[in-house]
Write an enzyme that holds these catalytic residues in place. Structure first.
Site, PDB file in Angstrom:
ATOM      1  N   GLN A  25       0.799  -1.231   0.000  1.00 21.52           N
ATOM      2  CA  GLN A  25       0.000   0.000   0.000  1.00 21.52           C
ATOM      3  C   GLN A  25       0.838   1.289   0.000  1.00 21.52           C
ATOM      4  O   GLN A  25       0.584   2.190  -0.789  1.00 21.52           O
ATOM      5  CB  GLN A  25      -0.923  -0.015   1.215  1.00 21.52           C
ATOM      6  CG  GLN A  25      -1.829   1.198   1.345  1.00 21.52           C
ATOM      7  CD  GLN A  25      -2.695   1.105   2.583  1.00 21.52           C
ATOM      8  OE1 GLN A  25      -3.703   0.415   2.602  1.00 21.52           O
ATOM      9  NE2 GLN A  25      -2.282   1.779   3.635  1.00 21.52           N
ATOM     10  N   GLU A  59      -3.472   9.492  -1.182  1.00 22.05           N
ATOM     11  CA  GLU A  59      -2.771  10.263  -0.158  1.00 22.05           C
ATOM     12  C   GLU A  59      -1.696  11.162  -0.763  1.00 22.05           C
ATOM     13  O   GLU A  59      -0.834  11.667  -0.052  1.00 22.05           O
ATOM     14  CB  GLU A  59      -2.158   9.326   0.895  1.00 22.05           C
ATOM     15  CG  GLU A  59      -3.209   8.518   1.637  1.00 22.05           C
ATOM     16  CD  GLU A  59      -2.649   7.749   2.820  1.00 22.05           C
ATOM     17  OE1 GLU A  59      -1.452   7.857   3.126  1.00 22.05           O
ATOM     18  OE2 GLU A  59      -3.437   7.038   3.454  1.00 22.05           O
ATOM     19  N   ASP A  63       4.204   0.173   4.219  1.00 20.12           N
ATOM     20  CA  ASP A  63       2.975  -0.338   4.824  1.00 20.12           C
ATOM     21  C   ASP A  63       2.428  -1.368   3.846  1.00 20.12           C
ATOM     22  O   ASP A  63       1.890  -1.014   2.796  1.00 20.12           O
ATOM     23  CB  ASP A  63       1.954   0.781   5.070  1.00 20.12           C
ATOM     24  CG  ASP A  63       0.690   0.252   5.742  1.00 20.12           C
ATOM     25  OD1 ASP A  63       0.624  -0.962   6.021  1.00 20.12           O
ATOM     26  OD2 ASP A  63      -0.238   1.056   5.975  1.00 20.12           O
ATOM     27  N   GLU A  93       5.014  -1.967   8.166  1.00 26.49           N
ATOM     28  CA  GLU A  93       3.713  -1.979   8.832  1.00 26.49           C
ATOM     29  C   GLU A  93       2.857  -3.107   8.266  1.00 26.49           C
ATOM     30  O   GLU A  93       2.871  -3.354   7.069  1.00 26.49           O
ATOM     31  CB  GLU A  93       3.044  -0.617   8.582  1.00 26.49           C
ATOM     32  CG  GLU A  93       1.692  -0.419   9.237  1.00 26.49           C
ATOM     33  CD  GLU A  93       1.205   1.010   8.994  1.00 26.49           C
ATOM     34  OE1 GLU A  93       2.036   1.944   8.942  1.00 26.49           O
ATOM     35  OE2 GLU A  93      -0.020   1.200   8.847  1.00 26.49           O
ATOM     36  N   ASP A 106      -1.011  -2.053  12.597  1.00 31.46           N
ATOM     37  CA  ASP A 106      -2.074  -1.062  12.323  1.00 31.46           C
ATOM     38  C   ASP A 106      -3.421  -1.780  12.404  1.00 31.46           C
ATOM     39  O   ASP A 106      -4.059  -1.805  13.453  1.00 31.46           O
ATOM     40  CB  ASP A 106      -1.818  -0.421  10.950  1.00 31.46           C
ATOM     41  CG  ASP A 106      -2.975   0.451  10.475  1.00 31.46           C
ATOM     42  OD1 ASP A 106      -3.837   0.797  11.293  1.00 31.46           O
ATOM     43  OD2 ASP A 106      -3.018   0.805   9.276  1.00 31.46           O
ATOM     44  N   LYS A 136      -4.120   5.721  15.508  1.00 35.78           N
ATOM     45  CA  LYS A 136      -5.120   6.470  14.750  1.00 35.78           C
ATOM     46  C   LYS A 136      -6.286   6.716  15.693  1.00 35.78           C
ATOM     47  O   LYS A 136      -6.962   5.751  16.107  1.00 35.78           O
ATOM     48  CB  LYS A 136      -5.599   5.643  13.553  1.00 35.78           C
ATOM     49  CG  LYS A 136      -4.540   5.417  12.464  1.00 35.78           C
ATOM     50  CD  LYS A 136      -5.029   4.363  11.468  1.00 35.78           C
ATOM     51  CE  LYS A 136      -4.218   4.355  10.187  1.00 35.78           C
ATOM     52  NZ  LYS A 136      -4.530   3.164   9.352  1.00 35.78           N
ATOM     53  N   ARG A 160      -5.452   9.193   8.237  1.00 31.60           N
ATOM     54  CA  ARG A 160      -6.151   8.184   7.447  1.00 31.60           C
ATOM     55  C   ARG A 160      -6.051   8.569   5.973  1.00 31.60           C
ATOM     56  O   ARG A 160      -5.650   9.671   5.630  1.00 31.60           O
ATOM     57  CB  ARG A 160      -7.648   8.083   7.834  1.00 31.60           C
ATOM     58  CG  ARG A 160      -7.919   7.760   9.280  1.00 31.60           C
ATOM     59  CD  ARG A 160      -7.246   6.509   9.789  1.00 31.60           C
ATOM     60  NE  ARG A 160      -7.528   5.279   9.080  1.00 31.60           N
ATOM     61  CZ  ARG A 160      -8.241   4.251   9.550  1.00 31.60           C
ATOM     62  NH1 ARG A 160      -8.764   4.329  10.764  1.00 31.60           N
ATOM     63  NH2 ARG A 160      -8.398   3.149   8.856  1.00 31.60           N
ATOM     64  N   SER A 161      -6.459   7.649   5.102  1.00 36.44           N
ATOM     65  CA  SER A 161      -6.407   7.970   3.672  1.00 36.44           C
ATOM     66  C   SER A 161      -7.457   9.016   3.304  1.00 36.44           C
ATOM     67  O   SER A 161      -7.265   9.811   2.385  1.00 36.44           O
ATOM     68  CB  SER A 161      -6.569   6.710   2.832  1.00 36.44           C
ATOM     69  OG  SER A 161      -7.720   5.989   3.217  1.00 36.44           O
ATOM     70  N   LYS A 208       2.892   9.870  10.695  1.00 33.62           N
ATOM     71  CA  LYS A 208       2.627   9.371   9.330  1.00 33.62           C
ATOM     72  C   LYS A 208       1.359  10.047   8.830  1.00 33.62           C
ATOM     73  O   LYS A 208       0.316   9.951   9.472  1.00 33.62           O
ATOM     74  CB  LYS A 208       2.440   7.850   9.389  1.00 33.62           C
ATOM     75  CG  LYS A 208       2.063   7.192   8.077  1.00 33.62           C
ATOM     76  CD  LYS A 208       1.697   5.719   8.282  1.00 33.62           C
ATOM     77  CE  LYS A 208       1.240   5.090   6.973  1.00 33.62           C
ATOM     78  NZ  LYS A 208       0.569   3.791   7.162  1.00 33.62           N
TER      79      LYS A 208
HETATM   80  P1  PGA Z   1      -6.481   3.834   5.648  1.00 31.53           P
HETATM   81  O1  PGA Z   1      -4.955   3.492   5.371  1.00 31.53           O
HETATM   82  O2  PGA Z   1      -6.551   5.159   6.290  1.00 31.53           O
HETATM   83  O3  PGA Z   1      -7.098   3.781   4.290  1.00 31.53           O
HETATM   84  O4  PGA Z   1      -7.015   2.734   6.542  1.00 31.53           O
HETATM   85  C1  PGA Z   1      -3.892   3.986   6.112  1.00 31.53           C
HETATM   86  C2  PGA Z   1      -3.026   2.863   6.630  1.00 31.53           C
HETATM   87  O5  PGA Z   1      -3.255   1.680   6.321  1.00 31.53           O
HETATM   88  O6  PGA Z   1      -2.097   3.120   7.399  1.00 31.53           O
HETATM   89 ZN    ZN Z   2      -1.617   0.764   7.610  1.00 31.14          ZN
END
Ligand code: PGA
Ligand code: ZN
Length: 437
Positions: free
Chosen positions: A163, A205, A242, A285, A312, A337, A366-367, A388
């Protein structure tokens, strides 16, 4: 009292993907105002706090009318009259008002917006920048940024399986310098993509769209981009991945379509270990899925001695899950988060649990994001060590990096950059940290 909560207001705003999200404002009797905006994930853990969405045909089902109504109704009633500075008590009331274990009744998006709004109102009430209010006089460091250069996975139509392809500059010495180095690498990566006919815009992102023929191809390109930027890979600039492997789970293993591979848990750990061996990777991650605890422990045993292994989806900012992981020997770092937990206090508890086990902590966006910069203050004021936020483009990301620059300026002479000291002991030692006397 001036610090008593007088009113809570909720409204629908729009996030960085153009989807509805929740904003809350908390107003005190003395006129202090704080705001919080709920972010939204795309690769979400199954144990996260649940965002309340309206469903149905409007806005693709992403509407938040119900969550906004919860802010203006039940959640407001639960905290009006409380001292805005008593975050634990406020969050406890939010948790009781929702009444579920995963915030599914009133919505984690509703509770997190209110919780962050109260936090910001408390700092305003005290006339302090939020990071300083959070620090309560304790020494804190500016976080080491972890910044995405290529964005893949669920944030780029699954163009790559991994990702996030990110960088870290642990020896930058300051946030200002770390961001300058990042700007060089980000620009060099864009130029590399353009020169090789692969430039196709950016992902969710802000990272470059990952036009690659294998996951390793992305690691090659990132290493080349670091070199082309004039900063030495594996000496000044390191790679952070990640894998977000929960998204790759297929049957009882992992499917990596870009590599044409179907791997069992052992082979998945082996694949990630191979990348860690061949490229200057300092942090990984979610190398395996959120329900694959034995493999997470194996990845930590294999790689954790000199590499940061972050949980995560697996840990979802939950103190009890951190305890369970520590007992299993899985992970040496926690991604924090706030909206995975649903309140500021619960996120802080998870961070404290991780720290008690000697883990590193990384506050994360977050994304789906907004212009809310609360997390820049959390990362600093909680002395988390790392932050991050996604890439180095798009203002919902840059707002957070730029806020760090302002915090660094506010600290003036006292500013201290976490750098390599933010990493788990083994990863720090690989970088020669702490320096021998
Ligand atoms: P997400 O991804 O905010 O789409 O869950 C961010 C991450 O996986 O760290
Ligand atoms: Zn993640």
């Amino acid at each position: 009292m001036k610090s008593d909560i007088l009113a809570v207001r909720g409204r629908q705003i729009w996030d960085s993907r153009g989807r509805p999200t929740v904003e809350a404002e908390v107003v005190t009797a003395g006129g202090a105002v704080g705001r919080g905006m709920a972010p939204a994930g795309a690769s979400r853990g199954i144990h996260e706090a649940i965002d309340l969405r309206d469903g149905g045909p409007r806005f693709g089902g992403y509407g938040v009318e119900g969550a906004v109504a919860a802010v203006n109704g039940e959640l407001a009633r639960a905290i009006v009259g409380l001292d805005v500075r008593s975050q634990d008590q406020i969050d406890a009331r939010l948790i009781v008002a929702d009444g579920t274990t995963n915030k599914s009744r009133l919505g984690g998006n509703a509770t997190v917006a209110v919780s962050m709004a109260a936090l910001n109102a408390a700092a305003h009430c005290e006339g302090e920048p939020l990071w300083r209010w959070l620090a309560q006089g304790a020494p804190v460091r500016l976080p080491l940024p972890e910044i995405q250069i290529f964005g893949g996975g669920a944030h780029a139509g699954r163009r790559t399986d991994v990702q996030d392809f990110m960088i870290m500059a642990p020896f930058a010495g300051s946030v200002r310098r770390a961001l300058e180095i990042t700007a060089d690498v980000y620009r060099a990566a864009g130029e590399l993509m353009a020169r090789t006919g692969r430039l196709a815009g950016t992902a969710d992102e802000g990272g470059w769209w990952p036009n690659f023929t294998s996951n390793e191809d992305a690691l090659v390109a990132l290493t080349q981009a670091i070199e082309a930027s004039g900063h030495r890979p594996g000496a000044e600039v390191f790679i952070s991945l990640d894998v977000a492997a929960s998204e790759l789970v297929s049957g009882d293993g992992y499917r990596l379509p870009l590599d044409g591979a179907q791997l069992d848990s052992a082979a998945m750990v082996e694949r990630v270990a191979g990348w860690a061996r061949d490229y200057p990777i300092l942090s990984i991650e979610d190398p395996v899925g959120q329900e694959d605890e034995a493999a997470m422990a194996e990845a930590t045993r294999r790689l954790g001695g000199d590499t940061q292994i972050i949980g995560d989806d697996y840990l979802v900012t939950n103190a009890a899950r951190v305890e369970q992981a520590a007992a299993a020997g899985a992970c040496n770092a926690l991604l924090v988060k706030v909206n995975q937990a649903g309140t500021v206090s619960e996120a802080r508890q998870a961070l404290r649990a991780a720290r008690a086990h000697g883990w590193a902590t990384i506050v994360s966006a977050r994304s789906g994001e907004t212009e809310d910069v609360t997390i820049s203050h959390l990362a600093t004021g909680w002395d988390a060590g790392q932050l991050k936020v996604g890439s180095f483009a798009r203002s919902e990301r840059m707002a957070k990096w730029n806020e760090l620059l302002r915090i660094e300026a506010q600290m003036g002479e006292d500013a201290s950059f976490a750098g390599a000291g933010a990493l788990p002991a083994g990863a720090a030692a690989r970088l020669g940290w702490p320096p021998r006397a």
